[in-house]
Design a protein around this motif. Structure first.
Motif, PDB file in Angstrom:
ATOM      1  N   GLU A 118     -45.041  63.960   8.537  1.00 29.39           N
ATOM      2  CA  GLU A 118     -44.145  63.915   7.400  1.00 29.39           C
ATOM      3  C   GLU A 118     -43.013  64.921   7.535  1.00 29.39           C
ATOM      4  O   GLU A 118     -41.950  64.725   6.981  1.00 29.39           O
ATOM      5  CB  GLU A 118     -44.905  64.179   6.080  1.00 29.39           C
ATOM      6  CG  GLU A 118     -45.841  63.055   5.699  1.00 29.39           C
ATOM      7  CD  GLU A 118     -45.123  61.787   5.323  1.00 29.39           C
ATOM      8  OE1 GLU A 118     -43.973  61.840   4.851  1.00 29.39           O
ATOM      9  OE2 GLU A 118     -45.708  60.673   5.496  1.00 29.39           O
ATOM     10  N   GLY A 119     -43.175  65.935   8.288  1.00 27.18           N
ATOM     11  CA  GLY A 119     -42.138  66.946   8.412  1.00 27.18           C
ATOM     12  C   GLY A 119     -41.192  66.686   9.544  1.00 27.18           C
ATOM     13  O   GLY A 119     -40.239  67.441   9.760  1.00 27.18           O
ATOM     14  N   HIS A 120     -41.423  65.625  10.272  1.00 23.57           N
ATOM     15  CA  HIS A 120     -40.574  65.344  11.419  1.00 23.57           C
ATOM     16  C   HIS A 120     -39.211  64.902  10.896  1.00 23.57           C
ATOM     17  O   HIS A 120     -39.106  64.194   9.903  1.00 23.57           O
ATOM     18  CB  HIS A 120     -41.224  64.255  12.284  1.00 23.57           C
ATOM     19  CG  HIS A 120     -40.578  64.157  13.640  1.00 23.57           C
ATOM     20  ND1 HIS A 120     -39.448  63.439  13.885  1.00 23.57           N
ATOM     21  CD2 HIS A 120     -40.918  64.743  14.833  1.00 23.57           C
ATOM     22  CE1 HIS A 120     -39.107  63.544  15.167  1.00 23.57           C
ATOM     23  NE2 HIS A 120     -40.030  64.357  15.775  1.00 23.57           N
ATOM     24  N   PRO A 121     -38.177  65.320  11.645  1.00 25.13           N
ATOM     25  CA  PRO A 121     -36.827  64.982  11.184  1.00 25.13           C
ATOM     26  C   PRO A 121     -36.601  63.465  11.085  1.00 25.13           C
ATOM     27  O   PRO A 121     -35.916  62.987  10.198  1.00 25.13           O
ATOM     28  CB  PRO A 121     -35.923  65.616  12.227  1.00 25.13           C
ATOM     29  CG  PRO A 121     -36.725  66.750  12.769  1.00 25.13           C
ATOM     30  CD  PRO A 121     -38.150  66.300  12.789  1.00 25.13           C
ATOM     31  N   LYS A 122     -37.183  62.699  11.994  1.00 28.79           N
ATOM     32  CA  LYS A 122     -36.962  61.244  11.923  1.00 28.79           C
ATOM     33  C   LYS A 122     -37.591  60.637  10.663  1.00 28.79           C
ATOM     34  O   LYS A 122     -37.041  59.737  10.043  1.00 28.79           O
ATOM     35  CB  LYS A 122     -37.534  60.577  13.168  1.00 28.79           C
ATOM     36  CG  LYS A 122     -36.715  60.888  14.425  1.00 28.79           C
ATOM     37  CD  LYS A 122     -37.273  60.090  15.599  1.00 28.79           C
ATOM     38  CE  LYS A 122     -36.415  60.316  16.862  1.00 28.79           C
ATOM     39  NZ  LYS A 122     -36.896  59.549  18.012  1.00 28.79           N
ATOM     40  N   GLN A 144     -38.104  62.285   7.852  1.00 29.36           N
ATOM     41  CA  GLN A 144     -37.287  62.713   6.714  1.00 29.36           C
ATOM     42  C   GLN A 144     -35.987  61.908   6.637  1.00 29.36           C
ATOM     43  O   GLN A 144     -35.525  61.535   5.550  1.00 29.36           O
ATOM     44  CB  GLN A 144     -36.980  64.204   6.845  1.00 29.36           C
ATOM     45  CG  GLN A 144     -38.226  65.090   6.702  1.00 29.36           C
ATOM     46  CD  GLN A 144     -37.910  66.562   6.829  1.00 29.36           C
ATOM     47  OE1 GLN A 144     -36.752  66.931   7.119  1.00 29.36           O
ATOM     48  NE2 GLN A 144     -38.922  67.426   6.667  1.00 29.36           N
ATOM     49  N   THR A 145     -35.411  61.638   7.825  1.00 31.50           N
ATOM     50  CA  THR A 145     -34.163  60.838   7.833  1.00 31.50           C
ATOM     51  C   THR A 145     -34.430  59.426   7.318  1.00 31.50           C
ATOM     52  O   THR A 145     -33.679  58.871   6.525  1.00 31.50           O
ATOM     53  CB  THR A 145     -33.594  60.783   9.244  1.00 31.50           C
ATOM     54  OG1 THR A 145     -33.335  62.124   9.706  1.00 31.50           O
ATOM     55  CG2 THR A 145     -32.301  59.975   9.281  1.00 31.50           C
TER      56      THR A 145
END
Length: 491
Positions: free
Chosen positions: A300-304, A306-307
């Motif tokens: 859930e914290g991965h930038p993808k 979040q994007t």
């Protein structure tokens, strides 16, 4: 016997000179005495002169008189007349036969009328004669018939016929005058009643007009139409109430099955009819797929992730904003919409919207008709008394108008019955033109003279034979009678 001479034992009487005595006057002389003949001849000549002198003088000096005869007849049939006026009434008149009454004889009435002074004076005036010069007709009624026989005398045949024509003219003119006077009297007597009927009709019509103006009712039929219309409207309201209940239950059942109210179903169908919202919905689906793919690979914290989450959130926000703009609903209300109306569910949503529209229409119609029913019932109650009064007035008006029209019709119909009191009389035989005088009657006068002469001669003969007849009657034996020839016959 004053002197007697006896010759050879016989007594000879010296004849005495006859003397006139009462006994001789009563008993008469001998039948064979020829000295009596001159006296009887003188009496016969004197009696004949006394008989024939007046007759001859009458035949020579009496003016000629001619009689014209006329015959009248009274037809014995009655007459009737009837008049029917559609929607108004009936008038009829009937006159009995002139001979239907045993107490009144029309022939006797006309006999007295023909001999009335005013008719004779009118006939005399038409011929420029006086009442005395015109004379009086001889009127005879023929038994067991309706004939009236008239005779009138004149100085000549033409004058007698002219007097008969004048008498008939005056008689028929007087009949026409009497009939006209009778009709006028009857008509005048009915005018007061007709005026009363006319006043009654006008007063009733005025009351009807005033009540119509106050209530607005034209007739009792109009009130009946209002009552019938109110009854039909009430029946329709009841039917529409049942229909509304049925539609309401159908809508509630379908809402329960779909789990969405009808208003939300309508908004859903409206929303998915918008092309921009459908494009944003497709974009939200793409971002939702990318977010799911990123979550499957990264945390859930991965930038993808979040994007992808940010892109999905932005697309969802845009779709909700478009939905609010299309439907006019708040964000919380938009969450009640069915965002997946694909396939048969879309058809059910459309059916729910359609049913809701029908239910709303029925509800609005019911409200309108209920308000109208309330107004009509109030109007009906307000017009009930006026309608009853108007009906009574119209009935009174119809009766008064019928009586009025019938009275007028009866008055008019009686004008055709001119022979009610004075029956129809016709000339059966016009005044005749006599071919011989009726007076003096020469044959009758001569016959009377001959009869008188014969009676006088018979009297003289009896006077001549009275002595023998009286003597034989006095000397006849008891129980026997003596004839003129002296031969006794049994009593």
């Amino acid at each position: 016997m004053t002197m007697q001479d006896t010759f050879s034992g016989q007594t000879i009487s010296t004849p005495r000179k006859p003397r006139l005595s009462l006994r001789r006057i009563l008993m008469g002389g001998r039948v064979g005495d020829p000295k009596r003949f001159p006296r009887y001849l003188a009496i016969a000549v004197l009696g004949g002169a006394l008989i024939w002198a007046p007759i001859t003088g009458y035949l020579r000096t009496a003016p000629l008189s001619f009689r014209s005869t006329t015959s009248l007849i009274l037809p014995g049939s009655g007459a009737s007349a009837s008049m029917n006026l559609s929607g108004i009434g009936q008038a009829s008149s009937y006159s009995n036969s002139a001979f239907s009454s045993n107490s009144v004889s029309p022939t006797e009435t006309y006999k007295r009328l023909i001999g009335a002074d005013r008719i004779l004076e009118a006939a005399a005036s038409s011929m420029a004669l006086s009442r005395q010069e015109f004379g009086k007709p001889r009127i005879n009624l023929v038994d067991q018939t309706s004939l009236i026989h008239l005779e009138i005398a004149g100085g000549s045949a033409e004058e007698a016929q002219a007097r008969g024509d004048a008498l008939l003219t005056a008689f028929f003119a007087e009949l026409d005058a009497l009939r006209s006077d009778e009709q006028t009297t009857r008509e005048d007597s009915g005018l007061a009643a007709i005026d009363d009927y006319r006043t009654s009709v006008a007063a009733t019509r005025s009351d009807i007009a005033r009540l119509q103006q106050e209530s607005g009712l034209i007739s009792a039929d109009q009130y009946d139409a209002i009552v019938e219309s109110t009854r039909m409207l009430e029946s329709r309201v009841l039917d529409l109430t049942a229909t509304l209940d049925e539609k309401t239950q159908s809508v509630l059942a379908l809402e329960a099955s779909l789990g969405i109210p009808a208003s939300a179903a309508a908004a859903t169908l409206k929303l998915y009819a918008d092309a921009e919202f459908n494009a944003l919905t497709d974009e939200v689906g793409i971002h939702a797929a990318a977010l799911a793919e990123a979550r499957s690979q990264f945390g859930e914290g991965h930038p993808k992730v979040q994007t992808a989450r940010a892109a999905h959130s932005a697309a969802t926000t845009a779709a909700l904003q478009q939905a609010g703009a299309v439907t006019g609903l708040e964000r919380a209300q938009l969450e009640m919409l069915d965002l997946a109306p694909a396939g048969a569910r879309a058809d059910l949503l459309a059916q729910l919207v359609r049913m809701e529209a029908e239910r709303a229409g029925a509800e609005r119609e019911l409200a309108t008709l209920s308000a109208r029913l309330t107004d009509e019932q109030a109007r009906q109650q307000g017009l009930a008394a006026a309608a009853a009064r108007l009906q009574d007035l119209q009935r009174d008006f119809s009766v008064a108008e019928a009586v009025f029209a019938t009275a007028i019709a009866r008055t008019q119909s009686t004008k055709s019955d001119v022979y009610a009191s004075y029956p129809l009389v016709q000339v059966l035989e016009n005044p005749s033109l006599p071919d011989s005088p009726s007076s003096p009657n020469r044959k009758l006068a001569i016959a009377a003279g001959v009869a008188a002469t014969f009676m006088m001669l018979l009297g003289l003969l009896l006077g001549w034979m009275r002595s023998a007849m009286i003597g034989r009657l006095l000397n006849a034996p008891t129980g026997r009678k003596t004839g003129l020839d002296g031969v006794g016959v049994p009593a």
